[in-house]
Design a protein around this motif. Sequence first.
Motif, PDB file in Angstrom:
ATOM      1  N   PRO A  27       0.811  -1.222   0.000  1.00  0.00           N
ATOM      2  CA  PRO A  27       0.000   0.000   0.000  1.00  0.00           C
ATOM      3  C   PRO A  27       0.844   1.272   0.000  1.00  0.00           C
ATOM      4  O   PRO A  27       0.438   2.293  -0.534  1.00  0.00           O
ATOM      5  CB  PRO A  27      -0.788  -0.100   1.305  1.00  0.00           C
ATOM      6  CG  PRO A  27      -0.805  -1.536   1.670  1.00  0.00           C
ATOM      7  CD  PRO A  27       0.458  -2.111   1.128  1.00  0.00           C
ATOM      8  N   LEU A  28       2.013   1.216   0.606  1.00  0.00           N
ATOM      9  CA  LEU A  28       2.888   2.384   0.649  1.00  0.00           C
ATOM     10  C   LEU A  28       4.047   2.275  -0.334  1.00  0.00           C
ATOM     11  O   LEU A  28       5.050   2.975  -0.206  1.00  0.00           O
ATOM     12  CB  LEU A  28       3.431   2.570   2.071  1.00  0.00           C
ATOM     13  CG  LEU A  28       2.376   3.121   3.019  1.00  0.00           C
ATOM     14  CD1 LEU A  28       2.708   2.819   4.452  1.00  0.00           C
ATOM     15  CD2 LEU A  28       2.258   4.627   2.798  1.00  0.00           C
ATOM     16  N   GLY A  29       3.887   1.391  -1.320  1.00  0.00           N
ATOM     17  CA  GLY A  29       4.955   1.190  -2.287  1.00  0.00           C
ATOM     18  C   GLY A  29       6.025   0.264  -1.727  1.00  0.00           C
ATOM     19  O   GLY A  29       6.068  -0.014  -0.530  1.00  0.00           O
ATOM     20  N   VAL A  30       6.917  -0.173  -2.603  1.00  0.00           N
ATOM     21  CA  VAL A  30       7.962  -1.106  -2.191  1.00  0.00           C
ATOM     22  C   VAL A  30       8.844  -0.461  -1.117  1.00  0.00           C
ATOM     23  O   VAL A  30       9.399   0.611  -1.324  1.00  0.00           O
ATOM     24  CB  VAL A  30       8.813  -1.536  -3.405  1.00  0.00           C
ATOM     25  CG1 VAL A  30       9.972  -2.426  -2.970  1.00  0.00           C
ATOM     26  CG2 VAL A  30       7.938  -2.255  -4.435  1.00  0.00           C
ATOM     27  N   GLY A  31       8.939  -1.111   0.012  1.00  0.00           N
ATOM     28  CA  GLY A  31       9.766  -0.602   1.117  1.00  0.00           C
ATOM     29  C   GLY A  31       9.070   0.434   1.983  1.00  0.00           C
ATOM     30  O   GLY A  31       9.568   0.809   3.037  1.00  0.00           O
ATOM     31  N   GLY A  32       7.905   0.905   1.530  1.00  0.00           N
ATOM     32  CA  GLY A  32       7.243   2.011   2.208  1.00  0.00           C
ATOM     33  C   GLY A  32       6.734   1.693   3.602  1.00  0.00           C
ATOM     34  O   GLY A  32       6.576   2.588   4.430  1.00  0.00           O
ATOM     35  N   GLU A  33       6.485   0.399   3.877  1.00  0.00           N
ATOM     36  CA  GLU A  33       5.968   0.055   5.209  1.00  0.00           C
ATOM     37  C   GLU A  33       6.962   0.387   6.306  1.00  0.00           C
ATOM     38  O   GLU A  33       6.583   0.611   7.456  1.00  0.00           O
ATOM     39  CB  GLU A  33       5.537  -1.425   5.276  1.00  0.00           C
ATOM     40  CG  GLU A  33       6.666  -2.429   5.411  1.00  0.00           C
ATOM     41  CD  GLU A  33       7.476  -2.583   4.125  1.00  0.00           C
ATOM     42  OE1 GLU A  33       7.014  -2.105   3.060  1.00  0.00           O
ATOM     43  OE2 GLU A  33       8.577  -3.173   4.175  1.00  0.00           O
TER      44      GLU A  33
END
Lengths: 216, 216
Positions: A27-33
């Motif tokens: 949901p927050l893009g790749v790595g965004g979590e």
Amino acid sequence: MAKLRVHNFSISVDGYGAGPEQSLDNPLGVGGERLHTWAFKTRAGRQMLGQPGGEEGVDNDFWLRGDDGIGATIMGRNMFGPIRGPWGDEEWKGWWGDEPPYHHPVFVLTHNARASITMQGGTTFHFVTDGIESALERARDAAGDSDVRIGGGVGTIQQYLRSGLIDDMHVAIVPILLGRGERLFDHLDGGLDGYDCVEFVASPTVAHARIARVKQ
Amino acid sequence: MAKLRVHNFSISVDGYGAGPEQSLDNPLGVGGERLHTWAFKTRAGRQMLGQPGGEEGVDNDFWLRGDDGIGATIMGRNMFGPIRGPWGDEEWKGWWGDEPPYHHPVFVLTHNARASITMQGGTTFHFVTDGIESALERARDAAGDSDVRIGGGVGTIQQYLRSGLIDDMHVAIVPILLGRGERLFDHLDGGLDGYDCVEFVASPTVAHARIARVKQ
């Protein structure tokens, strides 16, 4: 007048508020979590997830401020869900399950009309198709004497900054690098003129910067 | 092998390492001098200016690290001076007076050849016209067993990041907004892949982030 506020919006050291390739799985893009790890270590953040424990202190205090005196939330449709374009079967009701952690009216900016959805716990999702000023007006009406919060994401905050409508914005700078994605302080076209950093407090894991209008 | 390091490179909360319109009057661009206020409050920063007093603590410690084990410095020509294009009468000898605070060989990247300048106190400015790898090689030779530091500015750091040549980079995030200018984490084309934020310490006035290569 009630204020328009942003809280707990996390960015990486290199300035990204979301990673690349947002999707149902990311949901927050790749790595965004990794941007939100700090929040879920706080007592209040864990409580929001129905989990015990968690830390008190600076990070917890900032997390709590985000709900204080807020009567309505505005968010972009990418924050509401991974669907782009028409809503399809309208089964999608947000990332947050049957009882979203808002407990007040939430106005979702979209180009595609959709009937409001009443969730458990006081959250109602309204879909606004006629622009950010209209969404703000409706949110202010719904909030009464309370303030309105912009939940995100990056594009939505940028639109409101360009229009000079944000009164107060808390950014959490997180010690990670994303390298690519959506940069928060971008495409602002002078939208930060008249604003300054009015508060700066760091825990061992996050630097909290509060930005506010200092000149009219 | 000796390392290539960046130290005490200040950026605003919105990510700028220099303001717009750099000139003789505004070496760091309009508003850019506020990026360095923190450094000149430290004991070591004041000592560099020949001034007494100053604070000890986190900021002072980071400032001091910047000189520790450094045998040569590389900088872009915009950091050396406001002149663009040919050097003219060659009267310009940097921003730092007769005795610059380097006390070792400094390699200035430029497209315009110029004879080396020996200053007081051990600083010699060399002008390198054949690119960043050549400058690094010459700086490594000059530094011997010591490390090489990149002084700045933004464009020079970006070039070395894109080439994957930087081992360790300390960025100081300063609680100001610049709104425009030269953004540090920009034009990197994946240059941060394999790097991460390995240290994060904040004083009440600055958040210090150290970035280093974590994968080969």
